[in-house]
Design an enzyme around this catalytic site. Sequence first.
Site, mmCIF file in Angstrom:
data_model
loop_
_atom_site.group_PDB
_atom_site.id
_atom_site.type_symbol
_atom_site.label_atom_id
_atom_site.label_comp_id
_atom_site.label_asym_id
_atom_site.label_seq_id
_atom_site.Cartn_x
_atom_site.Cartn_y
_atom_site.Cartn_z
ATOM 1 N N ASP A 92 -7.781 -11.731 -11.586
ATOM 2 C CA ASP A 92 -7.191 -10.457 -11.577
ATOM 3 C C ASP A 92 -5.953 -10.212 -12.543
ATOM 4 O O ASP A 92 -5.306 -11.056 -13.026
ATOM 5 C CB ASP A 92 -6.832 -10.076 -10.086
ATOM 6 C CG ASP A 92 -6.587 -8.676 -9.818
ATOM 7 O OD1 ASP A 92 -6.712 -7.823 -10.742
ATOM 8 O OD2 ASP A 92 -6.501 -8.185 -8.675
ATOM 9 N N ASP A 127 -4.470 -2.407 -14.173
ATOM 10 C CA ASP A 127 -4.735 -1.116 -13.728
ATOM 11 C C ASP A 127 -3.503 -0.443 -12.932
ATOM 12 O O ASP A 127 -2.665 -1.325 -12.800
ATOM 13 C CB ASP A 127 -6.197 -0.895 -13.119
ATOM 14 C CG ASP A 127 -5.991 -1.888 -11.887
ATOM 15 O OD1 ASP A 127 -5.657 -3.017 -11.953
ATOM 16 O OD2 ASP A 127 -6.404 -1.416 -10.770
ATOM 17 N N CYS A 275 -17.025 -21.205 18.974
ATOM 18 C CA CYS A 275 -17.662 -21.108 17.629
ATOM 19 C C CYS A 275 -18.567 -22.758 17.123
ATOM 20 O O CYS A 275 -17.913 -23.588 17.374
ATOM 21 C CB CYS A 275 -16.585 -21.153 16.391
ATOM 22 S SG CYS A 275 -17.362 -21.053 14.752
ATOM 23 N N CYS A 277 -19.596 -23.403 14.348
ATOM 24 C CA CYS A 277 -19.772 -23.681 12.852
ATOM 25 C C CYS A 277 -19.172 -25.068 12.561
ATOM 26 O O CYS A 277 -18.627 -25.952 13.537
ATOM 27 C CB CYS A 277 -18.627 -22.706 12.091
ATOM 28 S SG CYS A 277 -17.039 -23.370 11.720
ATOM 29 N N CYS A 280 -15.559 -26.059 13.088
ATOM 30 C CA CYS A 280 -15.089 -26.022 14.687
ATOM 31 C C CYS A 280 -15.692 -27.313 15.345
ATOM 32 O O CYS A 280 -15.358 -27.558 16.408
ATOM 33 C CB CYS A 280 -15.352 -24.903 15.259
ATOM 34 S SG CYS A 280 -14.366 -23.372 14.485
HETATM 35 N N1 GUN Z 1 -6.495 -6.085 -5.836
HETATM 36 C C1 GUN Z 1 -6.528 -5.353 -4.690
HETATM 37 N N2 GUN Z 1 -6.528 -4.117 -5.059
HETATM 38 C C2 GUN Z 1 -6.563 -4.105 -6.434
HETATM 39 C C3 GUN Z 1 -6.569 -3.120 -7.324
HETATM 40 O O1 GUN Z 1 -6.799 -1.802 -7.141
HETATM 41 N N3 GUN Z 1 -6.609 -3.379 -8.595
HETATM 42 C C4 GUN Z 1 -6.379 -4.681 -8.925
HETATM 43 N N4 GUN Z 1 -6.424 -4.899 -10.321
HETATM 44 N N5 GUN Z 1 -6.618 -5.818 -8.167
HETATM 45 C C5 GUN Z 1 -6.482 -5.452 -6.744
HETATM 46 ZN ZN ZN Z 2 -15.735 -22.183 13.370
#
Ligand code: GUN
Ligand code: ZN
Length: 641
Positions: A92, A127, A275, A277, A280
């Site tokens: 990201d 963005d 749970c 899993c 757990c």
């Molecule tokens: N992570 C959570 N929301 C967003 C978003 O709107 N844009 C980006 N780039 N990362 C995110």
């Molecule tokens: Zn669990």
Amino acid sequence: MTGFELVERDGLGRLGRWATPHGEIRTPALLPVVHPDPERQTIPPREIRREFRLDGVITSSYITWRTPPIRERAERDGIHGLLDFDGPVMTDSGAFQQHAYGSVEVGPEEILDFQGRIGSDIATVLDIFVEPSAGPAAAAEGVRRTLERARAARARRSGLLAVPVQGGAYPELRLESAEGASPLADLLAIGGVVPLLEQYRFADLARAVLAARPGLAPERPVHLFGAGHPMVFAFAALLGVDLFDSSSYHKFARRGALMFPEGTVPLERIREPVCGCRLCGELPIEEMAGRPPAERERALARHNLFMCALEMARVRQAIRDGQLWELAERRAGGHPALLAGLRAVVRGARHLVAAEPVARPAFRAASPLSSLRPGVIRFLARVGRYRAGRGPYRLRDRVPLTPDGLRGVPAQAADGSPYRWECPTPVGPVPLELLEVYPVGCWVGPEEFDAPAAGTGPAEPEPPLTPEEDPNVDRVHAWTARQLAGLLEWQYGTDAASLAGPLRAERSRSTGRLRSASLGGSPHFLFGPGAVPRPTWLGAQALHRAVPYPGSRIVVDPDAAPFVAGGKSLFSKFVRGGDSSLAPEGPALLVDPDDHLLAVGRLLLAPFEMGRMERGIAVRVTAHARNPGTEVAEEAPPGYG
Ligand code: GUN
Ligand code: ZN
């Protein structure tokens, strides 16, 4: 740009394969957020793949960039070396930090190039995060600047690129953003929704995704930023979301909360072994509260991620089984906010109808919203059209469409005019000849389990025979002919109804349901689930003569025509057009551009997706000249208990 391949679908819910430089991601998939600093990872990325069997991870290129020792290692060893992970890594861009902290000191080009330099498999455009509460001017500006940056990023990067779709709470901006992003993106990432997820505003979330929907290129996978709670996976998959990312598993663990598909439970409330899993099982959940904080946090994070992985697998299985709506409705029972979200989906059903299959193996009513699913909406609209110009219909109790059931139903008056009956169903009265059609034909709802026991209710009144009625009239035969014509018209239009005349229908000996329709002993149509008449090669030829171009047809590129005529599946990239009203799972005539019949097949894609998906099958061939497809199969087992 690499292609996304659709393998199986249930409405907009898609089972897909997406190739990245470090291997394939099988969707719907969760990419857990991992910290780029190995010291700060609750679960090492290597284990995420091996133990949790999740295909890929996402990490922040911005945090990597701004932390000098981490950044140096990433530049030296690549992001895969830094994370010690050899599967797909998405990065990201820092937009979320920008939003959370007010500013980031890196520019869009610099962070994009950095993602390229460290070998990210899927890089994200920096963005502008548009808040759901943003005013119209700010939201429009966010969309405009995001697209401007996306265009610049596309020009700089040949590898996979995620382009965020913004627009806040404005449907027209969401659409504009999606339309602008589609030609630039390998991954369409719906952003600006974290506040909606955090505040359980699932109806607003559904509206945001549905508003973008018509603008989202069907050939691209869709990501939902920040969706990482297992309670939303089925709901989001229903809207066509393919990829999810979230740090929730870790954040919830830090504050002592356990995630389940049904909701979140604080650890301190848990006194019982609720749970089962694997994790757990190792460290009993009811003893976890007493452990040292670091150990507890690690254990909770593992439980949470395990629940996420399990639920994502269930979503994929539900797509295979055609049960995604059922799953989403059951999950909506876990929280009223999700139910509100599902109601918003139902109100936007028109966005979903084009991807609706002609039939599913069963329709199980799971909530009061079941009767508003897009499959029902489409059915009712078409019943309205079918009934128009016919009539009047008279209401009578429902009868099974078997010889025994039909024997008692008057088919015509003495003057030869047909009696038109309709019968009550859970979605209202439906013409008798259509009672086997999906969804009413395979509806499993509470009604059946709440009927008066046999012999205790009022006896079903025998319809009175008018004196003019000829007792020798073969009603079963008359009804079978009517049913056949009705089903052919339902699937292929009014021009096809005339084919029914000379056909002889055969019913299953065990269930009495229509099985095939033949001419001179040669099957022309075989009836599948939902009473869909599927043509054999002979039936296809008859349909081709009866139904004018382009009705019920998919047009095949001349390059692929010989292969399709020989029985090979039709790949999406060789589709040149066709009947836009066809639906997934339905039959289609495959023709060349001069309307020569090549084969008959079953659609995997909806017409709006065909030709756009670069990889994968659009139509599976079921019969052609050399393999006429006349095997009369006994009804497929329903596969439902
Ligand atoms: N992570 C959570 N929301 C967003 C978003 O709107 N844009 C980006 N780039 N990362 C995110
Ligand atoms: Zn669990």
